[in-house]
Design a protein around this motif. Structure first.
Motif, short mmCIF file in Angstrom:
data_model
loop_
_atom_site.label_atom_id
_atom_site.label_comp_id
_atom_site.label_asym_id
_atom_site.label_seq_id
_atom_site.Cartn_x
_atom_site.Cartn_y
_atom_site.Cartn_z
N ALA A 189 0.82 -1.22 0.00
CA ALA A 189 0.00 0.00 0.00
C ALA A 189 0.84 1.26 0.00
N ASP A 190 2.03 1.22 0.62
CA ASP A 190 2.89 2.41 0.65
C ASP A 190 3.73 2.58 -0.61
N GLY A 191 3.54 1.69 -1.61
CA GLY A 191 4.27 1.78 -2.87
C GLY A 191 5.60 1.06 -2.88
N SER A 192 5.96 0.43 -1.77
CA SER A 192 7.24 -0.28 -1.71
C SER A 192 7.09 -1.71 -2.24
N GLU A 193 8.22 -2.25 -2.68
CA GLU A 193 8.26 -3.63 -3.15
C GLU A 193 8.76 -4.49 -2.00
N PRO A 194 7.96 -5.48 -1.57
CA PRO A 194 8.38 -6.30 -0.43
C PRO A 194 9.50 -7.26 -0.79
N ALA B 60 -0.05 -7.39 -0.52
CA ALA B 60 0.16 -6.59 -1.73
C ALA B 60 -1.17 -5.98 -2.14
N THR B 61 -1.10 -4.74 -2.61
CA THR B 61 -2.32 -4.08 -3.09
C THR B 61 -2.36 -3.96 -4.60
N SER B 62 -1.18 -4.06 -5.23
CA SER B 62 -1.15 -3.97 -6.69
C SER B 62 0.00 -4.81 -7.23
N MET B 63 -0.08 -5.06 -8.53
CA MET B 63 0.95 -5.83 -9.21
C MET B 63 1.49 -5.01 -10.37
N ARG B 64 2.68 -5.42 -10.83
CA ARG B 64 3.30 -4.80 -11.99
C ARG B 64 4.27 -5.80 -12.59
N GLY B 65 4.69 -5.55 -13.80
CA GLY B 65 5.68 -6.41 -14.42
C GLY B 65 7.05 -6.14 -13.83
N LYS B 66 7.86 -7.19 -13.74
CA LYS B 66 9.24 -7.01 -13.31
C LYS B 66 10.12 -7.98 -14.08
N CYS B 67 11.40 -7.63 -14.17
CA CYS B 67 12.34 -8.40 -14.95
C CYS B 67 13.59 -8.68 -14.13
N ALA B 68 14.22 -9.80 -14.38
CA ALA B 68 15.43 -10.18 -13.66
C ALA B 68 16.55 -9.18 -13.87
N CYS B 69 16.49 -8.38 -14.93
CA CYS B 69 17.54 -7.38 -15.20
C CYS B 69 17.43 -6.17 -14.27
N TRP C 218 14.54 -4.16 -14.26
CA TRP C 218 13.45 -3.32 -14.76
C TRP C 218 12.18 -3.57 -13.95
N ARG C 219 11.44 -2.50 -13.69
CA ARG C 219 10.13 -2.60 -13.06
C ARG C 219 9.15 -1.79 -13.90
N GLY C 220 7.99 -2.37 -14.17
CA GLY C 220 6.98 -1.70 -14.96
C GLY C 220 6.42 -0.48 -14.25
N GLU C 221 6.10 0.54 -15.03
CA GLU C 221 5.49 1.75 -14.45
C GLU C 221 4.01 1.56 -14.18
N GLY C 222 3.36 0.75 -15.01
CA GLY C 222 1.94 0.49 -14.82
C GLY C 222 1.69 -0.41 -13.63
N THR C 223 0.67 -0.08 -12.85
CA THR C 223 0.29 -0.93 -11.72
C THR C 223 -1.16 -1.38 -11.90
N TYR C 224 -1.46 -2.55 -11.37
CA TYR C 224 -2.77 -3.16 -11.54
C TYR C 224 -3.23 -3.65 -10.18
N PRO C 225 -4.41 -3.20 -9.73
CA PRO C 225 -4.87 -3.59 -8.39
C PRO C 225 -5.10 -5.10 -8.28
N ILE C 226 -4.86 -5.61 -7.09
CA ILE C 226 -5.12 -7.03 -6.81
C ILE C 226 -6.37 -7.10 -5.95
N ASP C 227 -7.35 -7.85 -6.43
CA ASP C 227 -8.57 -8.10 -5.66
C ASP C 227 -8.45 -9.50 -5.07
N TRP C 228 -8.01 -9.56 -3.82
CA TRP C 228 -7.76 -10.86 -3.19
C TRP C 228 -9.02 -11.70 -3.08
#
Length: 193
Positions: free
Chosen positions: A20-25, A56-65, A67-77
């Protein structure tokens, strides 16, 4: 396993999450019983808030290199099926990662059309032969290794001799700097002529 594209082995993608605070756990650790080894996971679905895990409140694409995606997508648990997590829609992060890979690929050095065609034809022919004539394919693989050693070594020495910067080499090859450095070292010392 993650998302993969042939030719870009250092760019394995997956769904990343944000709190929720925008950090990556960090990874979640699982104690599987006695012993000093703890299993860890960064799979998106382990951040469901159960068993004192972060939520987690949202998801995004990430890469082993990195890179982290700028777009975020809410997670409905409430919509996540614990028995079939793959059924949850992760198309947004996947599309973002694919766009990242398209960008990486666009910055790589292009192979001449004739070389690309020869490699494609060779792959197709070896694919036809592998089931019925594996010894022929093994012999061809040995010849390819010899070619790679000969010409990879020459190319690596030219690149290092011309002092091409590692970031430029990594970008041209579509890989990380660490992997580019490793490839250069491998070919530089593989075959001395």
């Amino acid at each position: 396993m993650g998302w993969q594209r042939e030719g870009f082995e250092t760019h394995v993608g997956e769904v990343g999450v944000l709190l929720a605070d925008g950090s990556e756990p960090g990874p979640v650790y699982f104690d599987l019983g006695s012993g000093s080894h703890f299993h860890e996971s960064t799979d998106w679905w382990v951040y469901d808030g159960s068993l004192r895990r972060p939520t987690a409140t949202s998801m995004r694409g990430k890469c082993a290199c990195g890179w982290r995606g700028e777009g975020t997508y809410p997670i409905d648990w409430e919509q996540v099926d614990r028995r079939d997590r793959d059924a949850y829609d992760t198309a947004g992060p996947l599309k973002d990662w694919e766009a990242h890979l398209d960008d990486v690929a666009a910055r790589t050095v292009s192979l001449p059309d004739d070389v690309e065609g020869l490699l494609r034809t060779l792959r197709e022919r070896l694919d036809e032969l592998v089931d019925d004539a594996p010894l022929v394919v093994l012999k061809a693989a040995g010849k390819l290794e010899t070619l790679a050693a000969d010409y990879g070594s020459i190319a690596a020495r030219y690149i290092t001799g011309d002092a091409v910067a590692l970031p430029e080499v990594a970008e041209a090859l579509g890989t990380t700097e660490k992997a580019a450095s490793s490839r250069l070292a491998h070919y530089t010392y593989l075959n001395h002529r």
